[in-house]
Design a protein around this motif. Structure first.
Motif, PDB file in Angstrom:
ATOM      1  N   UNK A  26      32.182  49.679  37.033  1.00 27.44           N
ATOM      2  CA  UNK A  26      31.924  48.257  37.257  1.00 27.44           C
ATOM      3  C   UNK A  26      32.168  47.895  38.718  1.00 27.44           C
ATOM      4  N   UNK A  27      33.173  48.477  39.345  1.00 24.83           N
ATOM      5  CA  UNK A  27      33.397  48.267  40.784  1.00 24.83           C
ATOM      6  C   UNK A  27      32.169  48.679  41.577  1.00 24.83           C
ATOM      7  N   UNK A  28      31.602  49.835  41.216  1.00 21.17           N
ATOM      8  CA  UNK A  28      30.410  50.369  41.883  1.00 21.17           C
ATOM      9  C   UNK A  28      29.228  49.412  41.745  1.00 21.17           C
ATOM     10  N   UNK A  29      28.999  48.901  40.543  1.00 24.90           N
ATOM     11  CA  UNK A  29      27.869  48.002  40.322  1.00 24.90           C
ATOM     12  C   UNK A  29      28.052  46.651  40.995  1.00 24.90           C
ATOM     13  N   UNK A  30      29.289  46.244  41.180  1.00 27.61           N
ATOM     14  CA  UNK A  30      29.566  45.006  41.905  1.00 27.61           C
ATOM     15  C   UNK A  30      29.438  45.192  43.418  1.00 27.61           C
ATOM     16  N   UNK A  31      29.332  46.447  43.852  1.00 34.11           N
ATOM     17  CA  UNK A  31      29.224  46.719  45.274  1.00 34.11           C
ATOM     18  C   UNK A  31      30.553  46.652  45.993  1.00 34.11           C
ATOM     19  N   UNK A  32      31.638  46.954  45.274  1.00 37.73           N
ATOM     20  CA  UNK A  32      32.980  46.857  45.841  1.00 37.73           C
ATOM     21  C   UNK A  32      33.639  48.233  45.929  1.00 37.73           C
ATOM     22  N   UNK A  33      34.810  48.256  46.571  1.00 40.93           N
ATOM     23  CA  UNK A  33      35.528  49.525  46.712  1.00 40.93           C
ATOM     24  C   UNK A  33      35.945  50.061  45.346  1.00 40.93           C
ATOM     25  N   UNK A  34      36.281  51.358  45.314  1.00 36.48           N
ATOM     26  CA  UNK A  34      36.445  52.082  44.058  1.00 36.48           C
ATOM     27  C   UNK A  34      37.426  51.434  43.077  1.00 36.48           C
ATOM     28  N   UNK A  35      38.519  50.871  43.573  1.00 39.84           N
ATOM     29  CA  UNK A  35      39.573  50.388  42.680  1.00 39.84           C
ATOM     30  C   UNK A  35      39.605  48.866  42.557  1.00 39.84           C
ATOM     31  N   UNK A  36      38.490  48.236  42.850  1.00 38.11           N
ATOM     32  CA  UNK A  36      38.404  46.772  42.799  1.00 38.11           C
ATOM     33  C   UNK A  36      38.741  46.246  41.400  1.00 38.11           C
ATOM     34  N   UNK A  37      38.102  46.799  40.374  1.00 38.08           N
ATOM     35  CA  UNK A  37      38.331  46.331  39.003  1.00 38.08           C
ATOM     36  C   UNK A  37      39.725  46.737  38.526  1.00 38.08           C
ATOM     37  N   UNK A  38      40.186  47.892  38.954  1.00 39.31           N
ATOM     38  CA  UNK A  38      41.543  48.311  38.587  1.00 39.31           C
ATOM     39  C   UNK A  38      42.557  47.273  39.060  1.00 39.31           C
ATOM     40  N   UNK A  39      42.358  46.751  40.263  1.00 42.36           N
ATOM     41  CA  UNK A  39      43.263  45.737  40.802  1.00 42.36           C
ATOM     42  C   UNK A  39      43.162  44.424  40.026  1.00 42.36           C
ATOM     43  N   UNK A  40      41.938  44.025  39.685  1.00 40.88           N
ATOM     44  CA  UNK A  40      41.768  42.780  38.935  1.00 40.88           C
ATOM     45  C   UNK A  40      42.418  42.875  37.558  1.00 40.88           C
ATOM     46  N   UNK A  41      42.330  44.039  36.934  1.00 37.00           N
ATOM     47  CA  UNK A  41      42.893  44.209  35.592  1.00 37.00           C
ATOM     48  C   UNK A  41      44.379  44.550  35.609  1.00 37.00           C
ATOM     49  N   UNK A  42      44.977  44.570  36.784  1.00 32.94           N
ATOM     50  CA  UNK A  42      46.420  44.710  36.937  1.00 32.94           C
ATOM     51  C   UNK A  42      46.974  43.314  37.182  1.00 32.94           C
ATOM     52  N   UNK A  43      47.700  42.774  36.221  1.00 34.75           N
ATOM     53  CA  UNK A  43      48.114  41.364  36.315  1.00 34.75           C
ATOM     54  C   UNK A  43      49.170  41.115  37.380  1.00 34.75           C
ATOM     55  N   UNK A  44      49.642  42.186  38.048  1.00 33.60           N
ATOM     56  CA  UNK A  44      50.563  41.961  39.165  1.00 33.60           C
ATOM     57  C   UNK A  44      49.797  41.607  40.438  1.00 33.60           C
ATOM     58  N   UNK A  45      48.472  41.787  40.409  1.00 30.17           N
ATOM     59  CA  UNK A  45      47.643  41.419  41.551  1.00 30.17           C
ATOM     60  C   UNK A  45      47.143  39.986  41.382  1.00 30.17           C
ATOM     61  N   UNK A  46      46.682  39.405  42.487  1.00 30.10           N
ATOM     62  CA  UNK A  46      46.138  38.047  42.437  1.00 30.10           C
ATOM     63  C   UNK A  46      44.635  38.031  42.710  1.00 30.10           C
ATOM     64  N   UNK A  47      44.000  39.212  42.734  1.00 30.29           N
ATOM     65  CA  UNK A  47      42.561  39.298  42.932  1.00 30.29           C
ATOM     66  C   UNK A  47      41.849  38.696  41.733  1.00 30.29           C
ATOM     67  N   UNK A  48      40.816  37.863  41.977  1.00 26.83           N
ATOM     68  CA  UNK A  48      40.125  37.154  40.914  1.00 26.83           C
ATOM     69  C   UNK A  48      38.614  37.342  41.036  1.00 26.83           C
ATOM     70  N   UNK A  49      37.899  37.053  39.936  1.00 22.75           N
ATOM     71  CA  UNK A  49      36.446  37.031  39.958  1.00 22.75           C
ATOM     72  C   UNK A  49      35.987  35.678  40.507  1.00 22.75           C
ATOM     73  N   UNK A  50      35.558  35.651  41.762  1.00 23.50           N
ATOM     74  CA  UNK A  50      35.046  34.429  42.348  1.00 23.50           C
ATOM     75  C   UNK A  50      33.642  34.153  41.814  1.00 23.50           C
ATOM     76  N   UNK A  51      33.102  32.978  42.144  1.00 20.48           N
ATOM     77  CA  UNK A  51      31.830  32.548  41.581  1.00 20.48           C
ATOM     78  C   UNK A  51      30.699  33.521  41.896  1.00 20.48           C
ATOM     79  N   UNK A  52      30.682  34.077  43.131  1.00 19.94           N
ATOM     80  CA  UNK A  52      29.603  34.995  43.478  1.00 19.94           C
ATOM     81  C   UNK A  52      29.681  36.274  42.657  1.00 19.94           C
ATOM     82  N   UNK A  53      30.899  36.698  42.311  1.00 27.12           N
ATOM     83  CA  UNK A  53      31.060  37.879  41.463  1.00 27.12           C
ATOM     84  C   UNK A  53      30.614  37.575  40.037  1.00 27.12           C
TER      85      UNK A  53
END
Length: 216
Positions: free
Chosen positions: A38-65
């Motif tokens: 899913x990170x690949x299809x979003x055009x993001x770095x390899x662990x982008x989704x891993x970070x989002x699905x780690x609740x200790x991070x604050x990375x979020x799905x913005x509107x463009x995503x």
């Protein structure tokens, strides 16, 4: 050794963002996409989704995503963005379990006003090479052969996002392919051993795109 799930008292992400993350998690599991895919299809770095699905991070799905996610899963915004005004009302609770190596697994539950509890999902860190159950029967060799054939045409003369490449191939085949195989095929075209060289770069929207680099 801890052997049970313990409720996470303090969450870094707003609850609406946690629920959005859980909605996307369920969509990707149903589609058979790993965190890396899913990170690949979003055009993001390899662990982008891993970070989002780690609740200790604050990375979020913005509107463009969210717009790209709609294209990936062929769904409406309602499948991604939660409706906070639904009845009966509920809250989301997150629990965690740490194994012997301090690896963390999370469990999410929906707790309704009447006390009813519904488990939403169990999730955690996934291996980059993980292949989830998929409807695809296309082999990695077939995907690589398709990419190499496209390199002999003008297909890569204009930059293309991974999602566009995947959808173009699936439209030709009239069946799904695994994003991991596509990612590996694009990466293998590195200009060595007589192979064409496909360049990966960020576009104006900070999204990885691919185009051909001539060896001439």
């Amino acid at each position: 050794m801890k052997s049970r799930f313990i409720e996470v008292e303090k969450l870094e992400m707003p609850m609406v963002e946690i629920e959005k993350m859980l909605n996307v998690f369920l969509l990707r599991i149903a589609k058979g996409y790993s965190q890396y895919e899913l990170s690949f299809l979003l055009g993001q770095e390899d662990f982008y989704i891993r970070k989002i699905e780690d609740i200790t991070h604050t990375l979020e799905y913005k509107i463009e995503k969210s717009n790209i996610l709609r294209q990936i899963f062929n769904c409406e915004f309602a499948a991604i963005v939660p409706n906070t005004n639904v009845t009966p009302s509920y809250t989301i609770k997150i629990f965690e379990h740490k194994d012997e190596t301090e690896g963390i697994t999370y469990k999410a539950e929906k707790v309704f006003a009447d006390g009813t509890v519904k488990e939403i999902a169990t999730f955690g860190t996934e291996d980059k090479e993980l292949l989830l159950p998929s409807e695809s029967t296309v082999t990695e060799e077939e995907v690589t052969a398709w990419i190499l054939a496209k390199c002999q045409t003008d297909y890569f003369n204009e930059s293309k996002a991974a999602l566009q490449i995947l959808k173009d191939y699936e439209a030709e085949l009239e069946q799904p392919i695994r994003p991991l195989f596509l990612a590996n095929a694009l990466k293998s075209c590195n200009g060595t051993k007589g192979l064409p060289k496909i360049n990966r770069k960020k576009d104006d929207n900070a999204r990885f795109v691919y185009n051909i680099i001539s060896n001439k």
